[in-house]
Design a protein around this motif. Structure first.
Motif, PDB file in Angstrom:
ATOM      1  N   ARG A 185     -15.211   7.025  -0.983  1.00 41.33           N
ATOM      2  CA  ARG A 185     -15.368   5.833  -1.823  1.00 41.33           C
ATOM      3  C   ARG A 185     -14.125   4.941  -1.721  1.00 41.33           C
ATOM      4  O   ARG A 185     -14.244   3.720  -1.537  1.00 41.33           O
ATOM      5  CB  ARG A 185     -15.614   6.244  -3.272  1.00 41.33           C
ATOM      6  CG  ARG A 185     -15.645   5.078  -4.262  1.00 41.33           C
ATOM      7  CD  ARG A 185     -15.913   5.569  -5.671  1.00 41.33           C
ATOM      8  NE  ARG A 185     -17.278   6.040  -5.802  1.00 41.33           N
ATOM      9  CZ  ARG A 185     -18.308   5.249  -6.049  1.00 41.33           C
ATOM     10  NH1 ARG A 185     -18.141   3.932  -6.181  1.00 41.33           N
ATOM     11  NH2 ARG A 185     -19.524   5.738  -6.172  1.00 41.33           N
ATOM     12  N   PHE A 189     -14.255   1.028  -0.244  1.00 35.70           N
ATOM     13  CA  PHE A 189     -14.007  -0.129  -1.101  1.00 35.70           C
ATOM     14  C   PHE A 189     -12.613  -0.733  -0.903  1.00 35.70           C
ATOM     15  O   PHE A 189     -12.296  -1.769  -1.490  1.00 35.70           O
ATOM     16  CB  PHE A 189     -14.247   0.237  -2.568  1.00 35.70           C
ATOM     17  CG  PHE A 189     -15.703   0.418  -2.891  1.00 35.70           C
ATOM     18  CD1 PHE A 189     -16.552  -0.673  -2.975  1.00 35.70           C
ATOM     19  CD2 PHE A 189     -16.244   1.687  -3.045  1.00 35.70           C
ATOM     20  CE1 PHE A 189     -17.907  -0.522  -3.243  1.00 35.70           C
ATOM     21  CE2 PHE A 189     -17.603   1.856  -3.312  1.00 35.70           C
ATOM     22  CZ  PHE A 189     -18.432   0.753  -3.415  1.00 35.70           C
ATOM     23  N   GLU A 193     -15.036  -7.026   1.457  1.00 47.02           N
ATOM     24  CA  GLU A 193     -16.479  -7.088   1.681  1.00 47.02           C
ATOM     25  C   GLU A 193     -16.843  -7.885   2.925  1.00 47.02           C
ATOM     26  O   GLU A 193     -17.740  -7.506   3.683  1.00 47.02           O
ATOM     27  CB  GLU A 193     -17.165  -7.686   0.455  1.00 47.02           C
ATOM     28  CG  GLU A 193     -18.685  -7.661   0.555  1.00 47.02           C
ATOM     29  CD  GLU A 193     -19.367  -8.074  -0.741  1.00 47.02           C
ATOM     30  OE1 GLU A 193     -20.593  -8.261  -0.719  1.00 47.02           O
ATOM     31  OE2 GLU A 193     -18.661  -8.218  -1.759  1.00 47.02           O
TER      32      GLU A 193
END
Length: 478
Positions: A185, A189, A193
């Motif tokens: 994760r 992240f 994006e």
């Protein structure tokens, strides 16, 4: 894609390309002049070159020496495998070669052993391929600028042993590296994006395979032909090798007189094949026996400890037109029943498919590269891609004939069970892919840490021509 991911992907490619950048594996020199390599377009801290003399030592890592010519040959090997060298600098290749030598050096320090028999088996396969391509041992030796095949074999032995030691050492360094879901994760992240990777279109495919039935008469006939060959060899002294060239249907060995070297008990041969190979004495010939590939005669040419060199002749029973017609009717009937909704594709596969590997899973194919069920449309086998490219989910392909590497024919129908459109990485949908990227990043960090620790304890000498290189590791010990 951001700089971080570019570095990650490049590092991954370089880590996996063990044989590409191992320069000692060929000794290729294309002419009597120094090797000519095209100029690179990427900024390099070593001056780009047109001609580079193949003398001199570029670096020493422990007991291993890297020559200037080794870097030239690494470029040639990359080009010969269709890889672009546009953005690969000499500094980057030097860094990779030093990494390989450090692995091999440390493997010896850690007493990691590679049996000579294993290396010799690899060399036998390489030489067989080269001889098959060029025609004779003399031509192979001349092509690689060696006086004879024995000199080439010695070079190949050292190169292959170094590669194998490096591979085993690297595996040892990263064998216990794992990533937790939280690390995956965090990795995902941390990528902005707009810079997250884009995954190409993929599909999942299922198949139903129907093989034309082989009659007892056809089996008796092929066994009779093999027994006649066996009798001619035993009673009249005929050459097994010549018979294999004339009659064997195995495209992987018939041109070599049916020869396969270095067969081991744990090698991925058919069980029946290995049973014969390890039950016969040197010089003995088996009775005809069957495997999933066809009917064989096997001759044990040489026993070398836990390995054997064998020759074999492969033949197939003749398939009658009646059997072909019956198989065609069966698979067309199945296709009609599936399209009419009378039975699902998966159920039809489980009950009727002749492919043992897929039928119990409803015909679902597994990608032999990634070992999951997804296939990248741009990287699929052309024969497979042609049949499914325009299919919608749940649609059944037309019946087609497929031939395996031995020439055996089967009738098939395919369906697309799931389609995945090209998309930007999604944490939930692409978790397994993202996990692999996160694991690779962690492995690279572990490797870099290990590498810099070992560099401190290892004798390293780098030629002044490479003192301005910006290596990933602390090779210059600044």
């Amino acid at each position: 894609m951001n700089k971080f991911l570019l570095v990650l992907l490049f590092s991954t490619a370089m880590l996996q390309a063990q044989t590409v950048v191992e320069p000692d594996s060929t000794g290729v020199v294309k002419s009597n002049d120094s090797l000519v390599v095209q100029k690179t377009t990427t900024r390099d801290t070593v001056k780009p070159f047109e001609r580079f003399k193949a003398e001199g030592v570029s670096a020493v890592v422990g007991e291993y020496v890297i020559l200037d010519s080794d870097i030239d040959k690494a470029y040639v090997e990359m080009q010969s495998q269709g890889m672009s060298i546009e953005d690969i600098t000499r500094c980057q290749l030097m860094g990779k070669l030093m990494e390989d030598k450090l692995y091999a050096h440390q493997a010896k320090q850690d007493s990691i052993m590679v049996p000579d028999a294993e290396i010799n088996g690899m060399i036998d396969q390489q030489l067989q391929y080269m001889i098959g391509e060029l025609g004779s041992e003399e031509k192979v030796a001349a092509y690689y600028r060696k006086d004879n095949i024995a000199d080439l074999r010695r070079d190949l032995f050292e190169a292959n042993k170094s590669i194998k030691l490096a591979s085993l050492m690297q595996q040892k360094v990263i064998e216990k590296v794992e990533v937790t879901p939280e690390e995956v994760r965090t990795f995902f992240f941390s990528i902005p994006e707009e810079e997250r990777p884009v995954f190409g279109a993929e599909i999942e495919i299922a198949q139903i395979v129907v093989d034309p039935k082989i009659t007892k008469q056809a089996i008796d006939e092929v066994k009779g032909r093999l027994n006649a060959i066996r009798a001619d060899i035993i009673d009249n002294g005929a050459s097994f090798s010549t018979k294999a060239v004339l009659y064997s249907k195995d495209p992987g060995s018939n041109s070599k007189g049916g020869l396969y070297t270095g067969v081991k008990r744990d090698s991925p041969w058919a069980k029946e094949f290995k049973d014969q190979a390890f039950s016969l004495l040197e010089g003995e010939i088996s009775e005809p026996f069957e495997t999933e590939f066809g009917w064989h005669l096997l001759y044990v040419e040489k026993i070398r400890g836990q390995e054997v060199d064998v020759r074999h002749i492969l033949m197939f029973p003749e398939v009658s037109q009646k059997s072909i017609d019956e198989a065609q009717k069966k698979i067309e009937d199945l296709k009609n029943q599936i399209e009419a909704g009378e039975i699902s594709f998966a159920e039809a596969a489980r009950k009727n498919s002749d492919d043992k590997e897929t039928r119990n899973n409803g015909g679902q194919l597994v990608n032999p590269i990634s070992f999951d069920t997804k296939f990248d449309l741009t990287k699929m086998d052309p024969t497979l891609s042609q049949q499914v490219y325009n299919l919608k989910e749940g649609e059944v392909s037309e019946v087609f004939t497929d031939r395996d590497r031995t020439g055996k024919s089967s009738l098939k129908i395919l369906t697309v069970t799931q389609k995945y459109e090209e998309h930007k990485a999604d944490f939930s949908k692409d978790y397994e892919r993202i996990k692999k990227l996160a694991l690779r990043e962690k492995q690279i960090k572990v490797i870099n840490k290990w590498q810099n620790e070992k560099i401190k304890d290892t004798y390293i000498s780098i030629n002044e021509d490479y003192q301005d290189c910006e290596f990933a590791g602390d090779w210059l010990k600044k």
